[in-house]
Design a protein around this motif. Structure first.
Motif, PDB file in Angstrom:
ATOM      1  N   ARG A   1      43.895  34.198 -12.961  1.00  0.00           N
ATOM      2  CA  ARG A   1      45.068  33.386 -12.614  1.00  0.00           C
ATOM      3  C   ARG A   1      45.123  33.252 -11.100  1.00  0.00           C
ATOM      4  NH1 ARG A   1      47.187  30.504 -16.547  1.00  0.00           N
ATOM      5  NH2 ARG A   1      48.422  31.655 -18.018  1.00  0.00           N
ATOM      6  N   GLU A   2      46.350  33.159 -10.550  1.00  0.00           N
ATOM      7  CA  GLU A   2      46.503  32.976  -9.104  1.00  0.00           C
ATOM      8  C   GLU A   2      46.279  34.263  -8.317  1.00  0.00           C
ATOM      9  OE1 GLU A   2      49.238  32.322 -11.141  1.00  0.00           O
ATOM     10  OE2 GLU A   2      49.120  30.161 -11.311  1.00  0.00           O
TER      11      GLU A   2
ATOM     12  N   VAL B   1      30.692  34.061  -6.892  1.00  0.00           N
ATOM     13  CA  VAL B   1      31.867  33.621  -7.645  1.00  0.00           C
ATOM     14  C   VAL B   1      31.885  34.342  -8.993  1.00  0.00           C
ATOM     15  CG1 VAL B   1      32.999  31.657  -8.731  1.00  0.00           C
ATOM     16  CG2 VAL B   1      31.915  31.378  -6.509  1.00  0.00           C
ATOM     17  N   VAL B   2      33.013  34.990  -9.281  1.00  0.00           N
ATOM     18  CA  VAL B   2      33.176  35.757 -10.514  1.00  0.00           C
ATOM     19  C   VAL B   2      33.927  34.924 -11.552  1.00  0.00           C
ATOM     20  CG1 VAL B   2      34.159  37.850 -11.507  1.00  0.00           C
ATOM     21  CG2 VAL B   2      33.142  37.919  -9.249  1.00  0.00           C
ATOM     22  N   GLY B   3      34.918  34.152 -11.124  1.00  0.00           N
ATOM     23  CA  GLY B   3      35.698  33.356 -12.060  1.00  0.00           C
ATOM     24  C   GLY B   3      36.473  32.275 -11.333  1.00  0.00           C
ATOM     25  N   ARG B   4      37.073  31.390 -12.131  1.00  0.00           N
ATOM     26  CA  ARG B   4      37.809  30.280 -11.537  1.00  0.00           C
ATOM     27  C   ARG B   4      39.008  29.997 -12.431  1.00  0.00           C
ATOM     28  NH1 ARG B   4      35.476  26.022  -8.200  1.00  0.00           N
ATOM     29  NH2 ARG B   4      33.737  27.407  -8.401  1.00  0.00           N
ATOM     30  N   TYR B   5      40.154  29.654 -11.780  1.00  0.00           N
ATOM     31  CA  TYR B   5      41.357  29.257 -12.486  1.00  0.00           C
ATOM     32  C   TYR B   5      41.638  27.803 -12.145  1.00  0.00           C
ATOM     33  CZ  TYR B   5      46.302  28.822 -13.695  1.00  0.00           C
ATOM     34  OH  TYR B   5      47.484  28.394 -14.200  1.00  0.00           O
ATOM     35  N   ASN B   6      41.507  26.918 -13.144  1.00  0.00           N
ATOM     36  CA  ASN B   6      41.766  25.504 -12.942  1.00  0.00           C
ATOM     37  C   ASN B   6      43.190  25.204 -13.427  1.00  0.00           C
ATOM     38  OD1 ASN B   6      39.133  24.974 -12.038  1.00  0.00           O
ATOM     39  ND2 ASN B   6      38.419  24.837 -14.147  1.00  0.00           N
ATOM     40  N   ARG B   7      43.941  24.557 -12.600  1.00  0.00           N
ATOM     41  CA  ARG B   7      45.322  24.248 -12.964  1.00  0.00           C
ATOM     42  C   ARG B   7      45.397  23.109 -13.978  1.00  0.00           C
ATOM     43  NH1 ARG B   7      48.671  27.380 -10.044  1.00  0.00           N
ATOM     44  NH2 ARG B   7      47.850  28.044  -8.037  1.00  0.00           N
ATOM     45  N   MET B   8      44.380  22.337 -14.114  1.00  0.00           N
ATOM     46  CA  MET B   8      44.409  21.207 -15.043  1.00  0.00           C
ATOM     47  C   MET B   8      43.315  21.367 -16.078  1.00  0.00           C
ATOM     48  SD  MET B   8      46.355  18.654 -15.082  1.00  0.00           S
ATOM     49  CE  MET B   8      46.548  17.074 -15.782  1.00  0.00           C
TER      50      MET B   8
ATOM     51  N   TYR C   1      41.375  29.085  -2.352  1.00  0.00           N
ATOM     52  CA  TYR C   1      41.932  27.889  -2.989  1.00  0.00           C
ATOM     53  C   TYR C   1      41.057  26.687  -2.677  1.00  0.00           C
ATOM     54  CZ  TYR C   1      45.989  30.843  -3.620  1.00  0.00           C
ATOM     55  OH  TYR C   1      46.822  31.870  -3.987  1.00  0.00           O
ATOM     56  N   GLU C   2      40.830  25.853  -3.695  1.00  0.00           N
ATOM     57  CA  GLU C   2      40.036  24.634  -3.560  1.00  0.00           C
ATOM     58  C   GLU C   2      40.800  23.474  -4.183  1.00  0.00           C
ATOM     59  OE1 GLU C   2      36.342  25.302  -5.501  1.00  0.00           O
ATOM     60  OE2 GLU C   2      35.642  26.762  -4.033  1.00  0.00           O
ATOM     61  N   THR C   3      40.628  22.312  -3.615  1.00  0.00           N
ATOM     62  CA  THR C   3      41.279  21.122  -4.148  1.00  0.00           C
ATOM     63  C   THR C   3      40.662  20.771  -5.492  1.00  0.00           C
ATOM     64  OG1 THR C   3      41.633  20.308  -1.907  1.00  0.00           O
ATOM     65  CG2 THR C   3      41.826  18.718  -3.698  1.00  0.00           C
ATOM     66  N   GLY C   4      41.528  20.569  -6.502  1.00  0.00           N
ATOM     67  CA  GLY C   4      41.053  20.261  -7.842  1.00  0.00           C
ATOM     68  C   GLY C   4      41.716  19.026  -8.399  1.00  0.00           C
ATOM     69  N   THR C   5      41.597  18.816  -9.668  1.00  0.00           N
ATOM     70  CA  THR C   5      42.112  17.635 -10.355  1.00  0.00           C
ATOM     71  C   THR C   5      43.631  17.545 -10.269  1.00  0.00           C
ATOM     72  OG1 THR C   5      40.280  17.886 -11.900  1.00  0.00           O
ATOM     73  CG2 THR C   5      42.021  16.382 -12.540  1.00  0.00           C
ATOM     74  N   PHE C   6      44.307  18.690 -10.385  1.00  0.00           N
ATOM     75  CA  PHE C   6      45.768  18.702 -10.375  1.00  0.00           C
ATOM     76  C   PHE C   6      46.310  18.173  -9.048  1.00  0.00           C
ATOM     77  CE2 PHE C   6      49.918  20.946 -10.092  1.00  0.00           C
ATOM     78  CZ  PHE C   6      50.510  20.382 -11.204  1.00  0.00           C
ATOM     79  N   ALA C   7      45.722  18.548  -7.921  1.00  0.00           N
ATOM     80  CA  ALA C   7      46.182  18.066  -6.610  1.00  0.00           C
ATOM     81  C   ALA C   7      45.995  16.555  -6.493  1.00  0.00           C
ATOM     82  CB  ALA C   7      45.434  18.784  -5.497  1.00  0.00           C
TER      83      ALA C   7
ATOM     84  N   ASP D   1      43.166  24.685  -7.246  1.00  0.00           N
ATOM     85  CA  ASP D   1      42.477  25.619  -8.144  1.00  0.00           C
ATOM     86  C   ASP D   1      42.173  26.909  -7.385  1.00  0.00           C
ATOM     87  OD1 ASP D   1      42.542  23.616 -10.007  1.00  0.00           O
ATOM     88  OD2 ASP D   1      40.444  23.033  -9.723  1.00  0.00           O
ATOM     89  N   VAL D   2      42.087  28.027  -8.132  1.00  0.00           N
ATOM     90  CA  VAL D   2      41.849  29.339  -7.517  1.00  0.00           C
ATOM     91  C   VAL D   2      40.444  29.809  -7.893  1.00  0.00           C
ATOM     92  CG1 VAL D   2      42.672  31.710  -7.309  1.00  0.00           C
ATOM     93  CG2 VAL D   2      44.299  29.864  -7.714  1.00  0.00           C
ATOM     94  N   THR D   3      39.658  30.192  -6.873  1.00  0.00           N
ATOM     95  CA  THR D   3      38.311  30.711  -7.089  1.00  0.00           C
ATOM     96  C   THR D   3      38.318  32.210  -6.800  1.00  0.00           C
ATOM     97  OG1 THR D   3      37.370  28.606  -6.401  1.00  0.00           O
ATOM     98  CG2 THR D   3      35.891  30.498  -6.433  1.00  0.00           C
ATOM     99  N   HIS D   4      37.836  33.019  -7.770  1.00  0.00           N
ATOM    100  CA  HIS D   4      37.756  34.476  -7.613  1.00  0.00           C
ATOM    101  C   HIS D   4      36.313  34.832  -7.273  1.00  0.00           C
ATOM    102  CE1 HIS D   4      41.733  35.537  -9.353  1.00  0.00           C
ATOM    103  NE2 HIS D   4      41.590  34.349  -9.915  1.00  0.00           N
ATOM    104  N   SER D   5      36.137  35.608  -6.214  1.00  0.00           N
ATOM    105  CA  SER D   5      34.781  36.011  -5.818  1.00  0.00           C
ATOM    106  C   SER D   5      34.742  37.513  -5.574  1.00  0.00           C
ATOM    107  CB  SER D   5      34.334  35.250  -4.573  1.00  0.00           C
ATOM    108  OG  SER D   5      35.231  35.499  -3.517  1.00  0.00           O
ATOM    109  N   CYS D   6      33.532  38.068  -5.650  1.00  0.00           N
ATOM    110  CA  CYS D   6      33.334  39.507  -5.421  1.00  0.00           C
ATOM    111  C   CYS D   6      33.341  39.771  -3.918  1.00  0.00           C
ATOM    112  CB  CYS D   6      32.002  39.930  -6.033  1.00  0.00           C
ATOM    113  SG  CYS D   6      31.548  41.641  -5.695  1.00  0.00           S
ATOM    114  N   PRO D   7      34.115  40.749  -3.436  1.00  0.00           N
ATOM    115  CA  PRO D   7      34.112  41.042  -2.004  1.00  0.00           C
ATOM    116  C   PRO D   7      32.824  41.717  -1.536  1.00  0.00           C
ATOM    117  CG  PRO D   7      35.635  42.503  -3.147  1.00  0.00           C
ATOM    118  CD  PRO D   7      35.116  41.534  -4.158  1.00  0.00           C
TER     119      PRO D   7
END
Length: 160
Positions: free
Chosen positions: A87-88, A153-160, A108-114, A142-148
């Protein structure tokens, strides 16, 4: 101690013994044995043992165990993999690339919802630059999750 007669059996003495009780002067039969106590049924003076019961002087726990000769079947089932919900907010997970237990870093990355919010604002009449506000608000991206550790990139949360 004095030698006295045992108390009488319950019931009416004129009627005779009640069902289940022996007549006066006889010993009651032993539980689980076919012969009354004191009457040998086999050589050696011991009453006959019912099937499956230990003889006198034997402990039931000696000998073969109860389940001897039985086979136990063990069925191995595959391990279930938990699907991580991204999620966020950052989440605690295992990185599939470096196998480290980490708390993900979010970006955060610009996605379809924006883009859809921008189009709606433009159609409503906010075309003087206000329609570009969704590109500045993290709640529309959209939220991108990455390993520190390994920056993968571990996962992604797309708002749309």
């Amino acid at each position: 101690m004095t030698d006295s007669a045992p108390p009488p059996y319950p019931g009416n003495p004129t009627k005779g013994p009640e069902p289940g009780y022996p007549p006066p002067g006889q010993a009651p039969p032993m539980q689980g044995y076919s012969q009354p106590y004191g009457q040998p049924a086999q050589p050696g003076g011991y009453p006959q043992q019912p099937y499956g019961q230990p003889a006198y002087g034997q402990y039931a726990g000696y000998g073969q165990p109860q389940g001897y000769g039985q086979t136990t079947v063990v069925v191995a089932q595959p391990a279930l993999t938990m699907v991580q919900q991204f999620r966020e907010t950052p989440v605690h997970t295992r990185c599939p690339h470096c196998q480290a237990e980490v708390v993900t870093a979010t970006s955060y990355e610009t996605g379809t919802f924006a883009w859809i919010i921008c189009l709606v604002l433009c159609l409503v009449g906010c075309d003087l630059g206000c329609c570009f506000i969704p590109f500045c608000v993290d709640g529309c991206k959209d939220v991108t999750h990455s390993c520190p550790n390994c920056r993968q990139v571990v996962g992604r949360y797309n708002r749309m």
